[in-house]
Scaffold this motif. Structure first.
Motif, short mmCIF file in Angstrom:
data_model
loop_
_atom_site.label_atom_id
_atom_site.label_comp_id
_atom_site.label_asym_id
_atom_site.label_seq_id
_atom_site.Cartn_x
_atom_site.Cartn_y
_atom_site.Cartn_z
N ARG A 398 0.83 -1.22 0.00
CA ARG A 398 0.00 0.00 0.00
C ARG A 398 0.86 1.27 0.00
N ARG A 399 2.09 1.12 -0.48
CA ARG A 399 3.03 2.24 -0.57
C ARG A 399 3.26 2.93 0.77
N VAL A 400 3.30 2.13 1.79
CA VAL A 400 3.79 2.62 3.09
C VAL A 400 5.31 2.69 2.96
N LEU A 401 5.87 3.87 3.17
CA LEU A 401 7.28 4.10 2.87
C LEU A 401 8.12 4.29 4.13
N SER A 402 9.27 3.63 4.13
CA SER A 402 10.29 3.90 5.15
C SER A 402 11.32 4.80 4.50
N LEU A 403 11.37 6.05 4.95
CA LEU A 403 12.25 7.06 4.36
C LEU A 403 13.49 7.26 5.22
N TRP A 404 14.65 7.12 4.61
CA TRP A 404 15.93 7.36 5.29
C TRP A 404 16.65 8.52 4.61
#
Length: 414
Positions: A398-404
């Protein structure tokens, strides 16, 4: 002659009037909820606790809290054959925490001075939560609780007060062990962390009531301290149930409001992720250049450091997802060719990492500016100061993003 009542009868409050008639078409249940709230609030030590057994849906109608709680199948986040239950629960908690947090009043804040916070306090279903890709404590906790139930864990929603958020919702899981005391854990689904009930560092500081798919229990224990609290919900001296033999749940509407979640398993994420990474990276570079130019300084990038930091971010994401530890020693080893410890050449490196849900680039830019990294490095010899930054994004269902994001200043050793 003087007569008095001890204890004195409480005058009907404005809240009592507001509670009446919320459950349209279910007057008996509406009466029972108000009766239960009064029962829970009667002890003097309970009068500051906020009890309720209903939530307001996105359609603005009131719904029994138990109807939000049910088993919901989570997406596959790892190899199901090798992942233990504990690892699955930790990964699911992190997944839910990566869905952006947004308090209800922002959904309809038109910019006016007067915001009806109570009127905008809504409780979305899990499908609505994932559609909006934002929610607050109720939505995060409900989704995680329902995932745990699907794993056949004993899980409850916990409404109470926490630090720093104030009124909040956690997930409580109970592990029963033969011949031992039950192990009780509290999960902060919005932040992706958990605490044991005996941990005095737990950020949940007081419990008002707990909910599962069958009942609601009001906490009537004198103590606020979780480490001293009983979690035996069958003990009516500690927990006051909404539904009892006299008031059985079967008399009322209790079927779930949750719908099957569409995980969009065929959704392609590669181009979307590349676009997000490129957009954020460009924003960061442009702002660093702008901040430096305001002081008459140039921005010199170290491309090799950019590439190395990108690899470091990938390693940190894998570590965070698998629950392994990425140590400071591992970190220094990755950056060894730049740091060259013990040598007179190489760089002194100052920087930081950010890992968060993705909302928009401006929040990242604000964090970088507040860190003041563009002022790092020696005051003189500008040519000896270089900068590096990296962006890495991992997409989950569901395009849950972990952004670094990593930003660093490298100043040459002299």
């Amino acid at each position: 002659v003087c007569g008095a009542l001890a204890p004195p009868l409480a005058q009907p409050s404005q809240r009592d009037k507001e509670l009446k008639g919320r459950l349209h078409g279910q007057p008996e249940l509406d009466h029972r909820v108000r009766e239960w709230i009064a029962e829970c609030s009667r002890p003097a030590h309970c009068r500051d606790r906020s009890y309720d057994a209903v939530g307001r849906s996105l359609n603005r109608d009131y719904i029994l809290a138990t109807r939000f709680v049910t088993k919901e199948a989570p997406p596959e986040l790892d190899d199901a054959e090798v992942a233990t239950d504990e690892r699955k629960m930790t990964q699911l908690c992190r997944y839910v925490s990566l869905i952006p947090f947004l308090e209800d009043f922002h959904l309809e804040d038109a910019g006016g001075d007067e915001i009806d916070h109570e009127g905008l306090d809504v409780w979305c279903t899990s499908s609505e939560f994932l559609h909006f890709m934002a929610g607050d404590w109720e939505e995060h906790a409900t989704l995680l609780c329902n995932f745990f139930l699907h794993l056949n864990k004993t899980a409850y929603l916990v409404f109470g007060s926490g630090i720093p958020e104030g009124d909040t919702v956690y997930v409580m899981t109970v592990e029963k062990r033969s011949g031992e005391e039950d192990q009780v854990w509290f999960w902060n689904a919005s932040r992706g962390c958990k605490y044991h009930s005996k941990d005095d560092k737990c950020t949940l500081k007081e419990i008002f009531y707990v909910v599962n798919s069958d009942n609601v229990w009001g906490n009537v224990q004198p103590t606020k301290d979780l480490t001293e609290s009983s979690f035996n919900l069958k003990d009516i001296k500690c927990w006051r149930p909404l539904f009892t033999e006299k008031h059985p749940a079967s008399k009322f509407q209790t079927e779930t409001v949750q719908e099957k979640i569409d995980w969009k398993l065929n959704q392609k994420n590669e181009n979307f992720v590349r676009g997000v990474q490129k957009d954020i990276s460009l924003h960061i570079r442009n702002r660093l250049e702008h901040w430096r130019s305001r002081e008459g300084k140039s921005l010199v990038e170290n491309e090799a450091a950019n590439r190395t930091l990108t690899e470091v971010l990938k390693t940190m994401e894998r570590s965070a997802h698998s629950g392994t530890v990425f140590t400071e020693e591992d970190h220094h080893q990755k950056l060894a060719k730049f740091l060259q410890p013990g040598a007179t050449s190489g760089f002194n490196m100052t920087g930081f990492y950010i890992n968060r849900p993705y909302t928009d680039p401006q929040q990242i830019i604000d964090e970088i500016e507040n860190a003041d990294i563009h002022h790092a490095g020696p005051v003189v010899a500008e040519s000896d100061v270089q900068f590096a930054h990296a962006v890495y994004v991992r997409a989950f269902p569901r395009r849950v993003l972990s952004l670094w994001v990593a930003v660093a200043c490298l100043s040459r050793k002299r």
